[in-house]
Scaffold this motif. Structure first.
Motif, PDB file in Angstrom:
ATOM      1  N   HIS A  31       1.002  -1.213  -0.202  1.00  0.00           N
ATOM      2  CA  HIS A  31      -0.155   0.181   0.289  1.00  0.00           C
ATOM      3  C   HIS A  31       1.239   1.254   0.403  1.00  0.00           C
ATOM      4  O   HIS A  31       1.881   1.196   0.823  1.00  0.00           O
ATOM      5  N   HIS A  44     -15.739   2.462   0.410  1.00  0.00           N
ATOM      6  CA  HIS A  44     -14.326   2.229   0.227  1.00  0.00           C
ATOM      7  C   HIS A  44     -13.466   1.719   1.538  1.00  0.00           C
ATOM      8  O   HIS A  44     -13.539   0.731   1.780  1.00  0.00           O
ATOM      9  N   LEU A  92     -12.839  -2.391   3.167  1.00  0.00           N
ATOM     10  CA  LEU A  92     -11.933  -2.813   4.283  1.00  0.00           C
ATOM     11  C   LEU A  92     -12.052  -3.314   5.567  1.00  0.00           C
ATOM     12  O   LEU A  92     -11.075  -3.494   5.921  1.00  0.00           O
ATOM     13  N   ASN A  93     -13.260  -3.395   6.113  1.00  0.00           N
ATOM     14  CA  ASN A  93     -13.768  -3.851   6.825  1.00  0.00           C
ATOM     15  C   ASN A  93     -14.298  -5.150   6.247  1.00  0.00           C
ATOM     16  O   ASN A  93     -14.938  -5.520   7.549  1.00  0.00           O
ATOM     17  N   ALA A 133     -11.212  -8.992   3.378  1.00  0.00           N
ATOM     18  CA  ALA A 133     -10.358  -8.277   2.946  1.00  0.00           C
ATOM     19  C   ALA A 133      -9.932  -8.156   4.578  1.00  0.00           C
ATOM     20  O   ALA A 133      -8.939  -7.653   4.920  1.00  0.00           O
ATOM     21  N   THR A 148      -8.651   3.520   9.947  1.00  0.00           N
ATOM     22  CA  THR A 148      -9.251   4.085   8.752  1.00  0.00           C
ATOM     23  C   THR A 148     -10.355   5.728   9.346  1.00  0.00           C
ATOM     24  O   THR A 148     -11.604   4.899  10.084  1.00  0.00           O
ATOM     25  N   PRO A 190      -6.473  -5.282   7.171  1.00  0.00           N
ATOM     26  CA  PRO A 190      -6.898  -4.966   5.455  1.00  0.00           C
ATOM     27  C   PRO A 190      -6.470  -4.257   4.889  1.00  0.00           C
ATOM     28  O   PRO A 190      -6.255  -4.460   3.673  1.00  0.00           O
ATOM     29  N   LEU A 191      -5.458  -2.660   5.635  1.00  0.00           N
ATOM     30  CA  LEU A 191      -5.421  -1.935   5.111  1.00  0.00           C
ATOM     31  C   LEU A 191      -3.895  -2.924   3.809  1.00  0.00           C
ATOM     32  O   LEU A 191      -3.309  -2.301   2.358  1.00  0.00           O
ATOM     33  N   ASP A 198      -5.239  -5.110   1.087  1.00  0.00           N
ATOM     34  CA  ASP A 198      -6.189  -4.244  -0.735  1.00  0.00           C
ATOM     35  C   ASP A 198      -5.158  -4.028  -0.959  1.00  0.00           C
ATOM     36  O   ASP A 198      -5.294  -4.082  -2.340  1.00  0.00           O
ATOM     37  N   SER A 202      -5.749  -3.320  -5.186  1.00  0.00           N
ATOM     38  CA  SER A 202      -6.116  -1.856  -4.937  1.00  0.00           C
ATOM     39  C   SER A 202      -5.648  -1.285  -6.108  1.00  0.00           C
ATOM     40  O   SER A 202      -5.300  -1.423  -6.529  1.00  0.00           O
TER      41      SER A 202
END
Length: 309
Positions: free
Chosen positions: A21, A101, A105-106, A110, A152, A185-186, A189, A194
């Protein structure tokens, strides 16, 4: 059904791409140039503005340095080997069904990727060797990474209580002594493709640089430059990659120039701009066979993405 872990030699892990990321690569202060363990003893609190109106905040009780950065990339590379193909279909279907989005992420998809590895395997994959001191260093780095929370939310100044929270990594020791590490999750992704927030980092190209000096950290941070493309950046900005929040000394600037020369020896093209540029460099990131193969697999972005440094 959860996919069974696949054992991979350390060399195969380091030769794989980490789909990172951009917050991991670009956020000033997330990783920095540190020396001894005492240098880690300060609060980590770093913000990053992501796409889709999502803000990311990293918070932890200790600062993170070069070893932590390399280990996180090693985990991402291994996660890509184990999960990317099997989860890509579920990833695309889930994202198509979830327009928000932040909600994505939750989502269940993810938050379900785990990496099975060991202290020795991680130590070897990031160039630390396999001795007792190296294993201890990896253990301490994993503890620091595991203590980091990723928040987030919608607003840059939001209180943490109004944001979604996940651990950056969760480390579980298995009965046989191996490690099972869950990723935030970040991180997942980006690893799954992503469309706007990922960049490629080839771990072996970084570990191949000298462990001392600044070249490894600069290579990680300069990964905002897409493979085969170039960007312009000044010496003062490069110093912020290593020591955010303070000006570099004359000696440190000299060492940064030396690190840029090391990058040039490892396939990067580094050209100083003509005066009066005040130490501005045009830097081209190499494109090798591994980079080209990974780039062909990447999902094309919906819209062009401006370089973020």
């Amino acid at each position: 059904m959860k996919r069974a872990p696949v054992a991979l030699p350390p060399a195969e892990i380091s030769d794989e791409f980490a789909f990172a990321h951009r917050a991991v690569v670009n956020a000033d202060g997330l990783f920095r140039r540190l020396g001894c363990d005492a240098d880690h003893q300060a609060i980590l609190d770093v913000w990053w503005r992501s796409t889709h109106g999502v803000y990311v905040r990293f918070w932890g009780p200790n600062l993170l340095g070069q070893n932590e950065a390399l280990l996180l990339l090693a985990l991402l590379a291994r996660a890509g080997v184990l999960h990317r193909d099997s989860l890509r279909k579920a990833h695309s279907e889930e994202r198509a069904a979830q327009a928000d989005h932040l909600e994505w992420l939750n989502s269940a998809v993810a938050t379900t990727v785990e990496v099975h590895t060991s202290l020795r395997q991680l130590a070897e994959s990031v160039g630390l060797g396999s001795g007792g001191a190296s294993l201890d260093a990896v253990r301490r780095s994993l503890e620091r990474l595991g203590a980091v929370s990723v928040w987030t939310g919608r607003e840059s100044l939001a209180k943490r209580t109004t944001m979604q929270n996940h651990q950056l990594i969760k480390v579980k020791l298995q009965v046989d002594g191996s490690l099972c590490i869950a990723l935030a999750p970040l991180l997942i992704d980006a690893m799954l493709g992503s469309r706007r927030n990922n960049t490629y980092v080839l771990l072996s190209s970084i570990v191949g640089m000298p462990a001392s000096g600044y070249s490894r950290m600069l290579a990680i941070r300069l990964s905002w430059i897409n493979p085969g493309e170039r960007g312009e950046i000044g010496i003062d900005r490069l110093s912020e990659y290593l020591w955010p929040g303070r000006a570099p000394t004359r000696l440190e600037k000299t060492k940064i120039r030396a690190a840029l020369a090391v990058l040039g020896q490892h396939g990067w093209l580094v050209k100083p701009k003509e005066k009066p540029s005040h130490d501005v460099y045009e830097i081209t990131r190499p494109m090798d066979a591994g980079l080209l193969a990974a780039r062909k697999r990447r999902v094309a972005p919906e819209t062009p993405i401006p370089s973020v440094r």
